[in-house]
Design an enzyme around this catalytic site. Structure first.
Site, short mmCIF file in Angstrom:
data_model
loop_
_atom_site.label_atom_id
_atom_site.label_comp_id
_atom_site.label_asym_id
_atom_site.label_seq_id
_atom_site.Cartn_x
_atom_site.Cartn_y
_atom_site.Cartn_z
N ASP A 126 -26.81 -22.08 29.09
CA ASP A 126 -27.69 -23.08 29.68
C ASP A 126 -29.17 -22.77 29.44
O ASP A 126 -30.03 -23.22 30.17
CB ASP A 126 -27.43 -23.23 31.18
CG ASP A 126 -28.01 -24.52 31.76
OD1 ASP A 126 -28.03 -25.53 31.04
OD2 ASP A 126 -28.45 -24.50 32.92
N ASP A 164 -22.06 -26.52 26.45
CA ASP A 164 -23.44 -26.39 25.97
C ASP A 164 -23.65 -25.24 24.98
O ASP A 164 -24.78 -25.00 24.57
CB ASP A 164 -24.43 -26.22 27.13
CG ASP A 164 -24.53 -27.46 27.98
OD1 ASP A 164 -24.13 -28.54 27.52
OD2 ASP A 164 -25.02 -27.35 29.13
N ASP A 358 -25.37 -30.34 40.11
CA ASP A 358 -25.85 -29.91 38.79
C ASP A 358 -26.98 -28.90 38.90
O ASP A 358 -27.35 -28.27 37.91
CB ASP A 358 -26.37 -31.12 38.00
CG ASP A 358 -25.28 -32.10 37.65
OD1 ASP A 358 -24.22 -31.65 37.18
OD2 ASP A 358 -25.48 -33.31 37.85
#
Length: 401
Positions: A126, A164, A358
């Site tokens: 991330d 990701d 999130d």
């Protein structure tokens, strides 16, 4: 009449809560709404695994029942009783991860269900944002993957490998050096995971391809190829995001076709991307891609929160709108199923756990409140009761009361 209806709804809500708290499994792998087409009916359905829910979800259901909000309580109960992924993020020692994985796949096997495992421990994950963390280095990550593999063993599992990891490389967020050391390490790490996990007899692996409003087809395909997609079943789309099903299905078809073209020696720069004229793109696919879907890479999509599609914020109001971060007024999407009606789309899955935050979204402001919601959002992965209710109330298709 109204009193009788309220009484029946209260009984239903209380029964749902008691069933969940007693550990009663939800219905796994339920087919989507009717009308998917003849091909959908012919596809074989796989029962998908319902993992134990976030304990704070149970607490929210208790509070809703206590407040007399029985319809909402039933909705949240149905949401957490729907098949969804189990996330593993590397917390704890390697022995612990092996045991946790083993417990999950064994429990799924007892229920004759396929577990979806989201592995989320790659170094620098991330880009050190809301979900920062991961293994300290490549060696540690490789050792962790080896323990994951030992935990899975010969049992069946669908692995969503490192959300990701490819759509958000270290080089994408200014964390790499001029030589691209960390990005090269990322490919080595994902490559090792691919080699290790695809060697297991019952494990199917999908790689990160972001989503349809992120990288172009021409940009994501070389990343998938370098990471070893040819050794896997294919790729996954929309993890933790909100893009619509139609948009994702078209993007997935384009990525799949371009992957086949590239793996056969073609140039990915020549492939159509999601912004081409659709007729021109279809003509290219007809000319350059085999007509047999079994010869192409397949994909799965995350439909956990895309029932109403993406959020389009006022970009003049927020310096960095973060349209992916706890957007308001979204809804649950189509229920998980392996009967999609699309020969390239293996499954619609709930990869992101709906109801979990999130992150603490600031949208370019100083905070600490999320300016869209007027509250401080819970940290990433923590239960977000307000958002959980939004997802249930706005679900498309609707959650049955």
């Amino acid at each position: 009449m109204h009193r009788r209806r309220r009484g029946a709804l209260a009984a239903a809500g209380t029964a749902a809560v008691l069933g969940l708290l007693a550990g009663t499994p939800g219905t796994a792998g339920a087919a989507d709404t009717a009308g998917e087409g003849e091909r959908n009916r012919k596809q074989r359905e796989t029962r998908l695994y319902v993992p134990p829910a976030n304990p704070d979800a149970h607490q929210q259901i208790r509070e809703l029942v206590k407040a007399g909000k029985y319809r909402d309580a039933v909705g949240v109960a149905r949401m957490i009783g729907t098949p969804q992924a189990v996330w593993f993020d590397g917390k704890g020692d390697d022995t612990r991860i092996r045991d946790e994985i083993r417990r999950t796949v064994k429990d799924a096997a007892r229920r004759n269900a396929l577990p979806v495992l989201a592995l989320y421990n790659v170094p620098g994950r991330d880009c050190s944002q809301y979900s920062a963390g991961g293994a300290a280095n490549t060696a540690e990550y490789k050792a962790w993957i080896e323990e994951v593999a030992r935990g899975i063993g010969h049992r069946k599992a669908l692995v969503v490998l490192e959300p990701d990891s490819l759509a958000l490389l270290p080089s994408d967020c200014g964390q790499d050096d001029d030589e691209g050391t960390l990005t090269a390490a990322r490919y080595e790490e994902i490559g090792h995971a691919v080699d290790t996990l695809t060697a297991l007899p019952g494990t199917t692996v999908y790689l990160d391809a972001g989503h349809s409003n992120w990288h172009s087809v021409n940009a994501i395909v070389p990343r998938l190829v370098e990471a070893g997609v040819a050794k896997t079943r294919g790729f996954y789309l929309n993890a933790s995001n909100y893009r619509s099903d139609d948009e994702l299905d078209w993007y997935g078809k384009l990525v799949s076709g371009c992957l086949e073209h590239t793996l056969d020696g073609g140039d990915p720069a020549s492939c159509p991307n999601q912004w081409w004229d659709e007729d021109d793109a279809r003509a290219w696919l007809d000319e350059n891609v085999t007509a047999d879907p079994s010869d192409q890479p397949h994909f799965v999509t995350d439909t956990s929160r895309n029932g109403r599609g993406p959020w389009y914020p006022d970009t003049d109001q927020y310096p960095d709108p973060q349209d992916w971060c706890n957007p308001p007024d979204r809804g649950l999407g189509k229920r998980p199923t392996t009967r999609t009606g699309d020969p390239l789309n293996d499954a619609r899955l709930w990869i992101k756990i709906p109801g979990e935050s999130d992150g603490e979204c600031l949208r370019g402001t100083e905070g600490p409140e999320d300016p869209v919601r007027g509250t401080v959002d819970p940290p990433a992965g923590h239960w977000f009761p307000e958002q959980a209710l939004e997802l249930v109330r706005n679900a498309e298709p609707a959650i049955r009361p």
